[in-house]
Every structure is written in structure tokens, then in C-alpha cells.
Scaffold this active site. Structure first.
Site, mmCIF file in Angstrom:
data_model
loop_
_atom_site.group_PDB
_atom_site.id
_atom_site.type_symbol
_atom_site.label_atom_id
_atom_site.label_comp_id
_atom_site.label_asym_id
_atom_site.label_seq_id
_atom_site.Cartn_x
_atom_site.Cartn_y
_atom_site.Cartn_z
ATOM 1 N N ALA A 164 -54.885 -47.836 -9.434
ATOM 2 C CA ALA A 164 -55.226 -48.595 -10.642
ATOM 3 C C ALA A 164 -54.346 -49.834 -10.773
ATOM 4 C CB ALA A 164 -55.083 -47.702 -11.874
ATOM 5 N N ARG A 179 -55.512 -52.404 -8.131
ATOM 6 C CA ARG A 179 -56.801 -53.022 -8.496
ATOM 7 C C ARG A 179 -56.639 -53.993 -9.669
ATOM 8 N NH1 ARG A 179 -62.203 -49.914 -7.739
ATOM 9 N NH2 ARG A 179 -62.033 -49.484 -5.536
ATOM 10 N N ILE A 218 -43.952 -33.300 -13.040
ATOM 11 C CA ILE A 218 -44.609 -32.104 -13.593
ATOM 12 C C ILE A 218 -43.760 -31.458 -14.688
ATOM 13 C CG2 ILE A 218 -45.880 -31.633 -11.464
ATOM 14 C CD1 ILE A 218 -43.883 -29.208 -11.092
ATOM 15 N N ASP A 219 -42.464 -31.829 -14.778
ATOM 16 C CA ASP A 219 -41.578 -31.161 -15.735
ATOM 17 C C ASP A 219 -41.917 -31.467 -17.199
ATOM 18 O OD1 ASP A 219 -40.308 -30.229 -13.511
ATOM 19 O OD2 ASP A 219 -38.661 -31.666 -13.577
ATOM 20 N N ARG A 262 -37.447 -27.572 -14.108
ATOM 21 C CA ARG A 262 -36.022 -27.933 -14.168
ATOM 22 C C ARG A 262 -35.400 -27.422 -15.472
ATOM 23 N NH1 ARG A 262 -33.530 -31.583 -10.472
ATOM 24 N NH2 ARG A 262 -35.531 -32.305 -9.772
ATOM 25 N N GLU A 278 -37.846 -21.916 -14.608
ATOM 26 C CA GLU A 278 -36.738 -21.845 -13.639
ATOM 27 C C GLU A 278 -35.377 -22.158 -14.288
ATOM 28 O OE1 GLU A 278 -37.036 -24.698 -10.451
ATOM 29 O OE2 GLU A 278 -37.474 -26.360 -11.801
HETATM 30 N N1 LIG Z 1 -28.431 -42.656 -12.992
HETATM 31 C C1 LIG Z 1 -29.202 -43.188 -12.054
HETATM 32 N N2 LIG Z 1 -29.059 -44.500 -11.705
HETATM 33 C C2 LIG Z 1 -29.834 -45.047 -10.753
HETATM 34 N N3 LIG Z 1 -30.779 -44.371 -10.083
HETATM 35 C C3 LIG Z 1 -30.983 -43.095 -10.383
HETATM 36 C C4 LIG Z 1 -30.212 -42.433 -11.396
HETATM 37 N N4 LIG Z 1 -30.642 -41.147 -11.484
HETATM 38 C C5 LIG Z 1 -31.604 -41.008 -10.558
HETATM 39 N N5 LIG Z 1 -31.831 -42.178 -9.904
HETATM 40 C C6 LIG Z 1 -32.743 -42.412 -8.789
HETATM 41 O O1 LIG Z 1 -33.973 -41.713 -8.991
HETATM 42 C C7 LIG Z 1 -34.172 -40.775 -7.943
HETATM 43 C C8 LIG Z 1 -34.974 -39.612 -8.425
HETATM 44 O O2 LIG Z 1 -34.281 -38.947 -9.467
HETATM 45 P P1 LIG Z 1 -34.447 -37.368 -9.690
HETATM 46 O O3 LIG Z 1 -34.134 -36.672 -8.407
HETATM 47 O O4 LIG Z 1 -33.668 -37.023 -10.892
HETATM 48 O O5 LIG Z 1 -36.009 -37.149 -9.910
HETATM 49 P P2 LIG Z 1 -36.924 -37.591 -11.130
HETATM 50 O O6 LIG Z 1 -37.284 -39.026 -11.003
HETATM 51 O O7 LIG Z 1 -36.313 -37.160 -12.417
HETATM 52 O O8 LIG Z 1 -38.267 -36.773 -10.808
HETATM 53 P P3 LIG Z 1 -38.493 -35.206 -10.929
HETATM 54 O O9 LIG Z 1 -37.533 -34.659 -11.942
HETATM 55 O O10 LIG Z 1 -39.915 -35.088 -11.344
HETATM 56 O O11 LIG Z 1 -38.270 -34.657 -9.568
HETATM 57 C C9 LIG Z 1 -32.761 -40.447 -7.459
HETATM 58 O O12 LIG Z 1 -32.742 -39.923 -6.179
HETATM 59 C C10 LIG Z 1 -32.126 -41.834 -7.511
HETATM 60 O O13 LIG Z 1 -32.525 -42.620 -6.410
HETATM 61 O O1 LIG Z 2 -38.824 -30.738 -4.476
HETATM 62 P P1 LIG Z 2 -37.406 -30.370 -4.716
HETATM 63 O O2 LIG Z 2 -36.460 -31.455 -4.329
HETATM 64 O O3 LIG Z 2 -37.083 -29.039 -4.128
HETATM 65 O O4 LIG Z 2 -37.181 -30.255 -6.291
HETATM 66 C C1 LIG Z 2 -37.697 -29.241 -7.071
HETATM 67 C C2 LIG Z 2 -37.615 -29.707 -8.499
HETATM 68 O O5 LIG Z 2 -38.506 -30.792 -8.671
HETATM 69 C C3 LIG Z 2 -39.423 -30.502 -9.705
HETATM 70 O O6 LIG Z 2 -40.583 -29.948 -9.125
HETATM 71 C C4 LIG Z 2 -39.819 -31.763 -10.419
HETATM 72 O O7 LIG Z 2 -38.685 -32.288 -11.031
HETATM 73 C C5 LIG Z 2 -38.689 -29.489 -10.579
HETATM 74 O O8 LIG Z 2 -39.564 -28.764 -11.411
HETATM 75 C C6 LIG Z 2 -37.985 -28.671 -9.526
HETATM 76 O O9 LIG Z 2 -36.819 -28.059 -10.051
HETATM 77 MG MG LIG Z 3 -36.410 -35.308 -13.484
#
Ligand SMILES: Nc1ncnc2c1ncn2[C@@H]1O[C@H](COP(=O)(O)OP(=O)(O)OP(=O)(O)O)[C@@H](O)[C@H]1O
Ligand SMILES: O=P(O)(O)OC[C@H]1O[C@](O)(CO)[C@@H](O)[C@@H]1O
Ligand SMILES: [Mg+2]
Length: 319
Positions: free
Chosen positions: A22, A25, A126-127, A171, A222
Site C-alpha cells: 500500500a 502504490r 502481534i503483542d 512478551r 508467556e
Molecule cells: N532504544 C532503542 N533505540 C534505537 N533502536 C532500537 C531501540 N530499541 C529497539 N531498537 C531497534 O528495533 C529493533 C527491534 O526491537 P525489538 O526487538 O524490541 O522488537 P519490536 O520492534 O518491539 O517488535 P516485536 O516486539 O513485535 O518483536 C531492535 O533490534 C533495534 O534495532
Molecule cells: O522471534 P523471536 O526473536 O524468538 O521473539 C519472540 C518474541 O517476539 C514476539 O513474537 C513479538 O514481539 C513475542 O511475542 C515473543 O516473545
Molecule cells: Mg516489542
């Protein structure tokens, strides 16, 4: 704006592809060139960008995951990593970024904004732990995956007179657990936002068993414990056999539901429109079925609490 970039970061989720499509496009209609950075911030730091035209995003709307791939890249949290990314953006002539991901990725987006990069975030995790949006991308599909699995497990639980502890992702959020428990008629949802007393739960399960209700489903977030440990710790106290199932990454895959496809399409379009309009440093979000923009600073400072109405509903329905 002549050229923008897009990336997907953190845990992948269904709907990311539809949002990329999206955004691309929408940009093309405005004569804006788009590049996609592979593997989230890792690609941004490596300058690993691919051109995204209509053809590049065709045939992806219905596919789960993200064709740009995703990553967790701790290096981007450092000033050196962010500087490298900034230099790459300048070298590639990318004037604005759409960043899609969870709370961590949006914190990264805020850092980019702080360095002067025009950026718009799309909540995708998904959290469902991101404030200022009723739903993040991928949540609805993950819930549908979960309820399919729980319904299957219920069949075997009742055939064998067993209690199942089903551990779901999220999470630190109990959203997936509480909503899926309501939607499947589970007996309990154990979530980090609400204290629970295992001894009391065992007593209630034992009483139910004595009344003839010899199976039960406990959905465990979890962030509120380990499924196998809880199943083991209650097995002697409840009178019937227990099993544990950890649903794991199954929850995060699969074709996006219609809700996620539509949300992704709305978020993708709006994010590009905001970039072009000069509304930067914001995240798109869904509120009362409207797509709104909230400053990333507020999003990152904010906290997503489970809706009182959901908690009350669970209570009334005996979850
Ligand atoms: N405080 C921060 N400053 C800059 N970059 C960050 C920070 N926190 C996270 N990031 C960047 O975002 C990436 C993804 O963060 P994280 O592993 O917390 O997943 P998320 O985006 O919260 O997604 P999910 O929780 O759905 O897996 C990190 O690996 C890093 O590159
Ligand atoms: O895919 P990974 O790095 O094992 O992370 C798992 C985590 O990522 C999520 O699927 C999305 O943040 C959480 O629910 C779970 O704790
Ligand atoms: Mg997250």
C-alpha cells in the site's frame, strides 16, 4: 519528496507485506520513488536497499511475514549505528522513512526522527503492546491462529479428560491470552497484568472435576509463567491429567485476515501521505475506526493497558 525508504523490523507479523504494498502504490501515484531496506535496521546500517516498484510488490498482499525480511539489530541502538544509517540515507538520496515494527522498532524510528530524518511509524507486532492504536498489525491474524489451535486442543482435552495449559506469545502483554480465552471459552487466562493464585485455581479445578467437568483450558501469556512448569505444578492437585502446549512461532505466521489486510492497506497509504504532508515523527494508529497520527514521543512514553471493558468481560464470563 522524491525518494522514500521503508523497512520492517522486530518480530515479523502478517500484514507487513500488505502495508509495504500500500505504501509503495501510494508513493508511486505521487511520483515518489521507493526503496526497501532489507532486514530492518540492519539493512539501513549496511545500505542494503532494493528498488520497490509496482511489480516488486505484486503478489504479496496475501502472504504472511515480510518479503523485505526483518531482524533485531542491537547495533542500531548505539549512536555509531544510527550515524551509519543516517550516512547511508544521505548517500542513497532517501528523504523520508516509513518504519514498521513493534515498540522497539518505533523507539528506533524516534531516534531517526531526532537525527532529523522525516519518519512515520506503523505499529506492527502481534503483542498489541503499542499505545495510541487499538490494534497493531498482525494481532488479529495471530488471534485467529491461536483460537484455531485452542479449539483443536479442546477436542482432545475433552476426549481424554485432561487439563491443558496453552502458552501464547505476547512478551509482557496479556492481550493475546485474554482475548483468545474469551473467544474460546477457556476456563482461565493467566496474564501479567493480573495476579493469579495457582493454589486457588487448583481448588476450583478440583471442585469442577468432582462435579463432573473433567477437562479445562488454561491460556497462559508467556509473560506470566512457563506452560510446562505450571502444568507440572498443578497436576497432583487437580485430580486429572495435565498437558502443556507452547504455541510458539506458529502464532506469528500465515495469511493475514481481512482485518489485517485492510488495516495494513490503510496504515501503508496514510504513512506515505503523512510523510509527503510534512507530518513527521509520528505513528499511524487506529482509534474508533479512524486512522490517526500520534507523535512517536508520546507513543514511546505511553503504556498500553488492557481495556477495562475486556477485563470486565472476562470476569463476567468466568475466565
Ligand atoms: N532504544 C532503542 N533505540 C534505537 N533502536 C532500537 C531501540 N530499541 C529497539 N531498537 C531497534 O528495533 C529493533 C527491534 O526491537 P525489538 O526487538 O524490541 O522488537 P519490536 O520492534 O518491539 O517488535 P516485536 O516486539 O513485535 O518483536 C531492535 O533490534 C533495534 O534495532
Ligand atoms: O522471534 P523471536 O526473536 O524468538 O521473539 C519472540 C518474541 O517476539 C514476539 O513474537 C513479538 O514481539 C513475542 O511475542 C515473543 O516473545
Ligand atoms: Mg516489542
Amino acid at each position: 519528496m522524491k525518494k522514500i525508504g521503508i523497512l520492517t523490523s522486530g518480530g515479523d507479523c502478517p500484514g507487513m507485506n500488505a502495508a509495504i504494498r500500500a505504501a509503495v502504490r501510494t508513493a508511486i501515484r505521487m511520483n515518489i520513488e521507493v526503496v526497501g531496506f532489507r532486514k530492518g535496521y540492519l539493512g539501513l546500517m549496511k545500505g542494503d536497499a532494493i528498488p520497490l516498484d509496482t511489480k516488486a510488490v505484486s503478489g504479496i498482499l496475501h502472504r504472511g511475514g515480510t518479503f523485505l525480511q526483518s531482524a533485531r539489530s542491537p547495533e542500531f541502538k548505539t549512536p555509531a549505528g544510527q550515524r551509519t544509517a543516517l550516512n547511508n540515507l544521505k548517500a542513497l538520496g532517501v528523504e523520508g522513512m516509513v518504519v514498521m515494527g513493534g515498540d522497539g522498532s518505533l523507539t528506533g524510528a524516534l531516534a531517526l526522527h531526532g537525527l532529523g530524518v522525516p519518519v512515520v511509524g506503523i505499529p506492527a507486532s502481534i503483542d498489541n503492546d503499542i499505545p495510541f492504536t487499538d490494534m497493531s498489525l498482525g494481532v488479529d491474524t495471530a488471534l485467529n491462529n491461536i483460537i484455531y489451535a485452542v479449539d483443536c486442543i479442546k477436542d482432545t482435552a475433552s476426549s481424554h479428560a485432561r487439563a491443558f495449559v496453552i502458552e501464547v506469545m505476547g512478551r509482557n502483554s496479556g492481550y493475546l491470552a485474554s482475548i483468545s480465552a474469551i473467544a474460546t471459552g477457556a476456563e482461565y487466562a493467566l496474564v501479567p497484568e493480573r495476579e493469579y493464585d495457582l493454589a486457588e485455581i487448583c481448588q476450583q479445578l478440583r471442585a469442577r472435576y468432582e462435579e463432573g467437568r473433567d477437562n479445562a483450558i488454561i491460556i497462559l501469556a508467556e509473560g506470566a509463567g512457563h506452560g510446562r512448569e505450571i502444568a507440572d505444578s498443578i497436576k497432583d492437585a487437580i485430580g486429572f491429567e495435565t498437558r502443556a502446549t507452547v504455541l510458539g512461532h506458529y502464532q506469528r505466521g500465515g495469511a493475514p485476515t481481512v482485518f489485517d489486510r485492510l488495516l495494513a492497506s490503510r496504515f501503508g497509504k496514510k504513512s506515505v501521505e503523512l510523510l509527503v504532508a510534512g507530518t513527521w515523527g509520528v505513528m499511524v494508529g487506529l482509534s474508533c475506526n479512524a486512522v490517526l497520527a500520534t507523535p512517536l514521543e508520546d507513543v514511546i512514553k505511553g503504556e498500553k493497558r488492557p481495556q477495562d471493558e475486556v477485563l470486565r468481560l472476562a470476569e463476567v464470563l468466568g475466565v
